[in-house]
Design a protein around this motif. Structure first.
Motif, PDB file in Angstrom:
ATOM      1  N   LEU A   1       5.483  -2.012   7.453  1.00 24.62           N
ATOM      2  CA  LEU A   1       6.402  -1.168   7.703  1.00 24.62           C
ATOM      3  C   LEU A   1       6.862  -0.595   6.276  1.00 24.62           C
ATOM      4  CD1 LEU A   1       8.760  -2.447  10.277  1.00 24.62           C
ATOM      5  CD2 LEU A   1       7.017  -0.952  10.701  1.00 24.62           C
ATOM      6  N   VAL A   2       7.035  -1.595   5.403  1.00 26.16           N
ATOM      7  CA  VAL A   2       7.270  -1.215   3.857  1.00 26.16           C
ATOM      8  C   VAL A   2       6.810  -2.310   2.889  1.00 26.16           C
ATOM      9  CG1 VAL A   2       9.273  -1.058   2.379  1.00 26.16           C
ATOM     10  CG2 VAL A   2       9.833  -0.436   4.710  1.00 26.16           C
ATOM     11  N   MET A   3       6.364  -1.551   1.756  1.00 19.64           N
ATOM     12  CA  MET A   3       5.586  -2.327   0.813  1.00 19.64           C
ATOM     13  C   MET A   3       6.051  -1.945  -0.642  1.00 19.64           C
ATOM     14  SD  MET A   3       1.560  -3.158   0.506  1.00 19.64           S
ATOM     15  CE  MET A   3       1.107  -4.652  -0.804  1.00 19.64           C
ATOM     16  N   ALA A   4       6.600  -2.936  -1.361  1.00 15.91           N
ATOM     17  CA  ALA A   4       7.076  -2.740  -2.681  1.00 15.91           C
ATOM     18  C   ALA A   4       5.992  -3.528  -3.622  1.00 15.91           C
ATOM     19  CB  ALA A   4       8.491  -2.675  -2.901  1.00 15.91           C
ATOM     20  N   CYS A   5       5.634  -2.745  -4.720  1.00 12.97           N
ATOM     21  CA  CYS A   5       4.691  -3.733  -5.571  1.00 12.97           C
ATOM     22  C   CYS A   5       5.322  -3.355  -6.874  1.00 12.97           C
ATOM     23  CB  CYS A   5       3.034  -3.351  -5.460  1.00 12.97           C
ATOM     24  SG  CYS A   5       2.604  -3.581  -3.889  1.00 12.97           S
ATOM     25  N   GLU A   6       4.960  -4.353  -7.676  1.00 12.18           N
ATOM     26  CA  GLU A   6       5.312  -4.218  -8.960  1.00 12.18           C
ATOM     27  C   GLU A   6       4.440  -4.563  -9.947  1.00 12.18           C
ATOM     28  OE1 GLU A   6       6.156  -3.675 -12.582  1.00 12.18           O
ATOM     29  OE2 GLU A   6       6.145  -5.734 -12.660  1.00 12.18           O
ATOM     30  N   LEU A   7       3.371  -3.674 -10.110  1.00 15.28           N
ATOM     31  CA  LEU A   7       1.815  -3.903 -10.760  1.00 15.28           C
ATOM     32  C   LEU A   7       1.654  -3.575 -12.288  1.00 15.28           C
ATOM     33  CD1 LEU A   7      -0.123  -2.367  -7.897  1.00 15.28           C
ATOM     34  CD2 LEU A   7       0.696  -4.870  -8.187  1.00 15.28           C
ATOM     35  N   SER A   8       2.887  -3.397 -13.080  1.00 13.14           N
ATOM     36  CA  SER A   8       2.770  -2.864 -14.377  1.00 13.14           C
ATOM     37  C   SER A   8       1.981  -4.094 -15.225  1.00 13.14           C
ATOM     38  CB  SER A   8       4.296  -2.680 -14.964  1.00 13.14           C
ATOM     39  OG  SER A   8       5.103  -3.954 -15.032  1.00 13.14           O
ATOM     40  N   SER A   9       1.984  -5.315 -14.934  1.00  7.85           N
ATOM     41  CA  SER A   9       1.338  -6.123 -15.807  1.00  7.85           C
ATOM     42  C   SER A   9      -0.222  -6.208 -15.363  1.00  7.85           C
ATOM     43  CB  SER A   9       1.680  -7.678 -15.357  1.00  7.85           C
ATOM     44  OG  SER A   9       1.640  -8.013 -14.053  1.00  7.85           O
ATOM     45  N   TYR A  10      -0.648  -5.439 -14.578  1.00  4.72           N
ATOM     46  CA  TYR A  10      -2.110  -5.226 -14.548  1.00  4.72           C
ATOM     47  C   TYR A  10      -2.641  -3.865 -14.985  1.00  4.72           C
ATOM     48  CZ  TYR A  10      -1.635  -8.871 -11.130  1.00  4.72           C
ATOM     49  OH  TYR A  10      -1.263 -10.209 -10.526  1.00  4.72           O
ATOM     50  N   GLY A  11      -3.926  -4.005 -15.507  1.00  2.15           N
ATOM     51  CA  GLY A  11      -4.503  -2.733 -15.989  1.00  2.15           C
ATOM     52  C   GLY A  11      -4.605  -1.705 -14.869  1.00  2.15           C
ATOM     53  N   PHE A  12      -4.717  -0.384 -15.379  1.00  5.93           N
ATOM     54  CA  PHE A  12      -4.801   0.858 -14.315  1.00  5.93           C
ATOM     55  C   PHE A  12      -5.852   0.620 -13.416  1.00  5.93           C
ATOM     56  CE2 PHE A  12      -6.189   5.044 -13.267  1.00  5.93           C
ATOM     57  CZ  PHE A  12      -4.944   5.523 -12.631  1.00  5.93           C
ATOM     58  N   PHE A  13      -7.055   0.169 -13.612  1.00  4.48           N
ATOM     59  CA  PHE A  13      -7.988   0.127 -12.697  1.00  4.48           C
ATOM     60  C   PHE A  13      -8.167  -1.106 -11.738  1.00  4.48           C
ATOM     61  CE2 PHE A  13     -10.005   2.731 -16.322  1.00  4.48           C
ATOM     62  CZ  PHE A  13      -9.970   3.893 -15.398  1.00  4.48           C
ATOM     63  N   GLN A  14      -7.074  -2.136 -12.369  1.00 14.45           N
ATOM     64  CA  GLN A  14      -6.953  -3.252 -11.171  1.00 14.45           C
ATOM     65  C   GLN A  14      -6.016  -3.104 -10.196  1.00 14.45           C
ATOM     66  OE1 GLN A  14      -5.941  -5.976 -14.528  1.00 14.45           O
ATOM     67  NE2 GLN A  14      -7.650  -7.154 -14.187  1.00 14.45           N
ATOM     68  N   ARG A  15      -5.206  -2.142 -10.432  1.00 15.00           N
ATOM     69  CA  ARG A  15      -3.907  -2.034  -9.397  1.00 15.00           C
ATOM     70  C   ARG A  15      -4.319  -1.833  -8.075  1.00 15.00           C
ATOM     71  NH1 ARG A  15      -0.086   1.233 -13.762  1.00 15.00           N
ATOM     72  NH2 ARG A  15       0.277  -0.331 -15.317  1.00 15.00           N
ATOM     73  N   SER A  16      -5.356  -1.031  -7.887  1.00 13.66           N
ATOM     74  CA  SER A  16      -5.564  -0.550  -6.486  1.00 13.66           C
ATOM     75  C   SER A  16      -6.087  -2.138  -5.995  1.00 13.66           C
ATOM     76  CB  SER A  16      -6.431   0.410  -6.406  1.00 13.66           C
ATOM     77  OG  SER A  16      -7.561   0.233  -6.949  1.00 13.66           O
ATOM     78  N   GLY A  17      -7.029  -2.848  -6.587  1.00 10.02           N
ATOM     79  CA  GLY A  17      -7.505  -3.850  -5.899  1.00 10.02           C
ATOM     80  C   GLY A  17      -6.576  -5.063  -5.679  1.00 10.02           C
ATOM     81  N   VAL A  18      -5.317  -5.211  -6.651  1.00  7.61           N
ATOM     82  CA  VAL A  18      -4.302  -6.187  -6.509  1.00  7.61           C
ATOM     83  C   VAL A  18      -3.402  -5.579  -5.238  1.00  7.61           C
ATOM     84  CG1 VAL A  18      -2.065  -6.858  -7.529  1.00  7.61           C
ATOM     85  CG2 VAL A  18      -4.401  -6.885  -8.686  1.00  7.61           C
ATOM     86  N   LYS A  19      -3.046  -4.303  -5.151  1.00  9.22           N
ATOM     87  CA  LYS A  19      -2.313  -4.066  -4.044  1.00  9.22           C
ATOM     88  C   LYS A  19      -3.221  -4.097  -2.698  1.00  9.22           C
ATOM     89  CE  LYS A  19       0.301  -0.071  -2.599  1.00  9.22           C
ATOM     90  NZ  LYS A  19       0.709   1.276  -3.029  1.00  9.22           N
TER      91      LYS A  19
END
Length: 98
Positions: free
Chosen positions: A46-64
């Motif tokens: 329903l809701v998802m909040a992520c704080e992905l600033s510690s990951y590189g730009f190209f890693q963020r979608s994979g981490v999410k």
């Protein structure tokens, strides 16, 4: 069928990505609330909040994507009324199913 005033089951899932040792501090990377219940085959985010600033730009979608997978998988494996903390590699997922 579900009527508009029927309660829905929601599951908060907290994902903590950190090295597993006594000196590490918890870093919350994601918080997800999913809809579950006997009338739902697969948990629905329903809701998802992520704080992905510690990951590189190209890693963020994979981490999410990994966070979404963890949330759905561990929610399915947790019985209603139970709380779990699951360790997977260097990730800790805290799951509570109401």
């Amino acid at each position: 069928t579900r009527r508009p005033n029927d309660p829905i089951n929601i599951t908060p899932v907290l994902v903590d990505l950190r090295p597993i040792n006594a000196e590490s501090k918890m870093k919350v990377v994601g918080l997800t609330i999913l809809r579950t219940g006997p009338d739902v085959a697969e948990p629905i985010p329903l809701v998802m909040a992520c704080e992905l600033s510690s990951y590189g730009f190209f890693q963020r979608s994979g981490v999410k994507e990994m966070l979404t997978f963890f949330a759905k998988t561990f929610t399915k494996r947790t019985e209603p009324g139970q709380r779990q903390s699951i360790t997977h590699e260097s990730h800790v997922v805290h799951c509570y199913v109401r």
